[in-house]
Design a protein around this motif. Structure first.
Motif, mmCIF file in Angstrom:
data_model
loop_
_atom_site.group_PDB
_atom_site.id
_atom_site.type_symbol
_atom_site.label_atom_id
_atom_site.label_comp_id
_atom_site.label_asym_id
_atom_site.label_seq_id
_atom_site.Cartn_x
_atom_site.Cartn_y
_atom_site.Cartn_z
ATOM 1 N N ASP A 29 61.106 29.642 47.485
ATOM 2 C CA ASP A 29 59.826 28.846 47.575
ATOM 3 C C ASP A 29 59.057 28.824 46.233
ATOM 4 O O ASP A 29 58.323 29.607 45.924
ATOM 5 N N ILE A 30 58.998 27.484 45.727
ATOM 6 C CA ILE A 30 58.188 27.514 44.465
ATOM 7 C C ILE A 30 56.660 27.860 44.671
ATOM 8 O O ILE A 30 56.256 28.636 43.756
ATOM 9 N N GLU A 31 56.347 27.216 45.611
ATOM 10 C CA GLU A 31 54.878 27.388 46.017
ATOM 11 C C GLU A 31 54.361 28.874 46.076
ATOM 12 O O GLU A 31 53.395 29.485 45.651
ATOM 13 N N GLU A 32 55.324 29.755 46.881
ATOM 14 C CA GLU A 32 55.158 30.850 47.049
ATOM 15 C C GLU A 32 55.149 31.797 46.045
ATOM 16 O O GLU A 32 54.340 32.472 45.574
ATOM 17 N N ALA A 33 56.158 31.550 44.992
ATOM 18 C CA ALA A 33 56.270 32.008 43.819
ATOM 19 C C ALA A 33 55.072 31.995 43.167
ATOM 20 O O ALA A 33 54.593 33.128 42.422
ATOM 21 N N ILE A 34 54.448 31.100 42.860
ATOM 22 C CA ILE A 34 53.187 30.767 42.090
ATOM 23 C C ILE A 34 52.144 31.508 42.553
ATOM 24 O O ILE A 34 51.219 31.964 42.114
ATOM 25 N N GLU A 52 45.729 23.532 37.619
ATOM 26 C CA GLU A 52 46.649 24.470 37.233
ATOM 27 C C GLU A 52 47.784 24.902 38.082
ATOM 28 O O GLU A 52 48.882 24.909 37.413
ATOM 29 N N PHE A 53 47.446 24.952 39.329
ATOM 30 C CA PHE A 53 48.535 25.346 40.277
ATOM 31 C C PHE A 53 49.411 24.088 40.204
ATOM 32 O O PHE A 53 50.620 24.170 40.161
ATOM 33 N N VAL A 54 48.901 22.843 40.488
ATOM 34 C CA VAL A 54 49.802 21.836 40.704
ATOM 35 C C VAL A 54 50.644 21.687 39.528
ATOM 36 O O VAL A 54 51.914 21.345 39.278
ATOM 37 N N ALA A 55 49.857 21.770 38.197
ATOM 38 C CA ALA A 55 50.933 21.667 37.059
ATOM 39 C C ALA A 55 51.914 22.725 36.731
ATOM 40 O O ALA A 55 53.047 22.318 36.276
ATOM 41 N N LEU A 56 51.615 23.926 37.185
ATOM 42 C CA LEU A 56 52.615 24.825 37.264
ATOM 43 C C LEU A 56 53.926 24.694 38.035
ATOM 44 O O LEU A 56 55.044 24.793 37.593
#
Ligand SMILES: Nc1ncnc2c1ncn2[C@@H]1O[C@H](COP(=O)(O)OP(=O)(O)OP(=O)(O)O)[C@@H](O)[C@H]1O
Ligand SMILES: [Mg+2]
Lengths: 257, 259
Positions: B196-201, B238-242
């Motif tokens: 899960d990408i969001e979880e990872a970030i 920043e989160f969204v960009a990552l």
């Protein structure tokens, strides 16, 4: 009726008793109605009367005690041998490879066929009776215990190792508690089978016990006594089953569905 | 000095009956600093679990080596706490006894280990469930207990293999916050596998992206979001960009593995 829909506890007991009542009713109809000759099958009242006289006049309680002691004695001996062997086989595949083929073979040797041989070896005393029970249960116990100890979720073992468990503590603290409820269930099952062996052992060469009474009664064509003996065995089985279940539920609350 | 060093670790599973051997992991290197929180991200089947299980000592590497605090790793041990994707609490032990399992192995006295277990149950929000059996807990509670059980051992590094994979989104979000809170307070070194990408970030201070099977490390991206991270950070620019960047990385991998 919906599949798997649970039944309340009182209803459950009610249904259970209802079938016993139905059974006795059918038996009464068959015997009192004259459909079956008295010589072949005694009616329920005769059975109760015969049973009563067996107990008060002929000391049948002693026979019952003897039989219970033989079953329990032989079974306990079998457990003492089977428990460590079964656990070792379940836990260590090398030991399993060594013993499993022989035990599987021995399991199919019919205990009752050993009786003549056992009489030769051990006479017709108590040792022979205990040995029949022992032979009849020990191999079954070993195999079933081994399977239950070995059937553990691999990830539980992995988890234990990552928590620093040693090999022996994986056996002691993971394999054993995991298998414990099933082992208790195996005891209950095999004890039930042990009852069938003891009666056979007592039918041949015995001077006491329920099986001995049944052979005596057969000589006198007293079907009332025979049926009473059989029913006593059934009742003892029922009581021991209940006791096992109650103890298991108390010992292993986590395993109850 | 690095806490954990993974040097050219690869894995080939031997052939099953009439099959080919499976290469699950290409030789992979990873340098994990003290107190790092590394999220390992990759498509299904790329060898994330395999890598983590090798580090945990549950699988042997076909090549390469692993050093923890400069000492080569061989076999599982209490210095590497492991949390599995499946529920692995011991069903016959209560929550407190589960958490204390490793302490008992270490020979900690009963009083003390139950005190420690209670402390950890408290920190994962289960203080009123210490005497419950696992079957009386929800999936989220079971995983919280599993995390507490691993941490109660005070491991040098915590390895988590998709611990929240089976949970619903709301529970999962709460668990991420809880885990992050623990990490911010205890400053553990953590390897966290997820897809899960969001979880990872959100949880990671570094995100390592693995390629499609057989896996190798494809990208290693620092997450410079400040701590403590509130849940609302997931909508910050920043989160969204990552996230967009990682979505691209993963997308190309999934495409590659679909062919
Ligand atoms: N014991 C095994 N024997 C043979 N092949 C295996 C074994 N375990 C894993 N594999 C193979 O290795 C590859 C990587 O598996 P792994 O479980 O590490 O993937 P993963 O990245 O964790 O996937 P997921 O996200 O689905 O959990 C898979 O292709 C799998 O088929
Ligand atoms: Mg996996």
């Amino acid at each position: 009726m919906k599949p798997l829909q649970p039944v309340s506890a009182p209803a459950r007991i009610g249904y259970g008793i209802a079938f016993f009542a139905l059974f006795v009713a059918l038996w009464s109809v068959a015997t009192f109605g004259g459909y079956v000759q008295k010589l072949f099958l005694a009616d329920p009242l005769t059975m109760v009367r015969e049973g009563y006289s067996l107990l008060v006049q002929y000391g049948f309680a002693f026979d019952i005690g003897m039989t219970i002691w033989r079953v329990v004695g032989g079974f306990v001996l079998a457990v003492i041998v089977a428990l460590p062997l079964g656990i070792m086989m379940g836990a260590y595949k090398r030991i399993e490879a060594f013993l499993e083929p022989f035990v599987s073979f021995a399991r199919y040797l019919p205990a009752s066929a050993f009786i003549p041989l056992l009489i030769l070896w051990a006479g017709i005393g108590e040792a022979q009776k205990l040995l029949v029970i022992f032979i009849g249960s020990v191999f079954q116990l070993i195999l079933m215990i081994a399977v239950s100890v070995g059937s553990i979720r691999r990830d539980l073992v992995d988890a234990a190792y990552t928590l620093g468990a040693t090999d022996t503590s994986v056996v002691r603290r993971v394999l054993l508690p995991n298998a414990a409820p099933e082992i208790a269930e195996i005891f209950r099952l095999v004890l039930g089978w042990a009852w069938t062996y003891v009666i056979v052992a007592e039918l041949i060469g015995s001077s006491s016990g329920i099986g001995h009474m049944i052979t005596d009664s057969q000589a006198l064509l007293n079907t009332g006594q025979i049926i009473f003996g059989i029913i006593v065995i059934g009742l003892i089985g029922l009581v021991s089953d209940f006791m096992f279940k109650a103890v298991n539920q108390r010992l292993f609350p986590w395993a109850q569905r | 000095m690095s806490k954990l060093l993974v040097a050219n670790v690869g894995k080939i599973f031997p052939a099953q009956a009439n099959g080919q051997p499976t290469r699950a992991l290409m030789p992979t290197s990873l340098d994990v600093g003290d107190n790092d929180f590394i999220a390992i991200l990759g498509p299904s089947g790329c060898g994330k679990s395999t890598l983590l299980r090798i580090i945990g000592g549950l699988e042997t590497a076909s090549e390469g080596k692993i050093m923890l605090d400069g000492v080569p790793v061989s076999g599982p041990g209490a210095d590497r706490g492991f949390v599995f994707q499946s529920y692995t609490l011991f069903p016959w032990l209560t929550v407190a006894e589960n958490i204390a399992f490793g302490l008992r192995e270490k020979g900690v006295a009963e009083r003390e280990r139950l005190d420690i277990a209670r402390g950890w149950a408290d920190r994962v929000g289960l203080s009123s469930f210490v005497d419950h059996f696992p079957k009386q807990l929800s999936g989220g509670m079971q995983q919280r207990t599993a995390i507490a059980r691993a941490l109660a051992n005070d491991p040098k590094i915590l390895l988590l293999d998709e611990p929240f994979g089976a949970l619903d989104n709301q529970t999962r979000a709460l668990m991420q916050e809880m885990l992050l809170g623990i990490w911010e307070r205890e400053r553990k070194t953590v390897l966290f596998v997820t897809h899960d990408i969001e979880e990872a970030i959100f949880v990671g201070s570094r995100v390592v992206v693995m390629s499609a099977r057989p896996g190798r490390i494809k990208a290693d991206i620092a997450v410079d979001l400040p701590h403590p991270r509130p849940y609302t950070i997931k909508t910050s620019p920043e989160f969204v960009a990552l996230k967009e960047r990682l979505v691209e990385e993963i997308r190309s991998e999934v495409m590659a593995s679909a062919h």
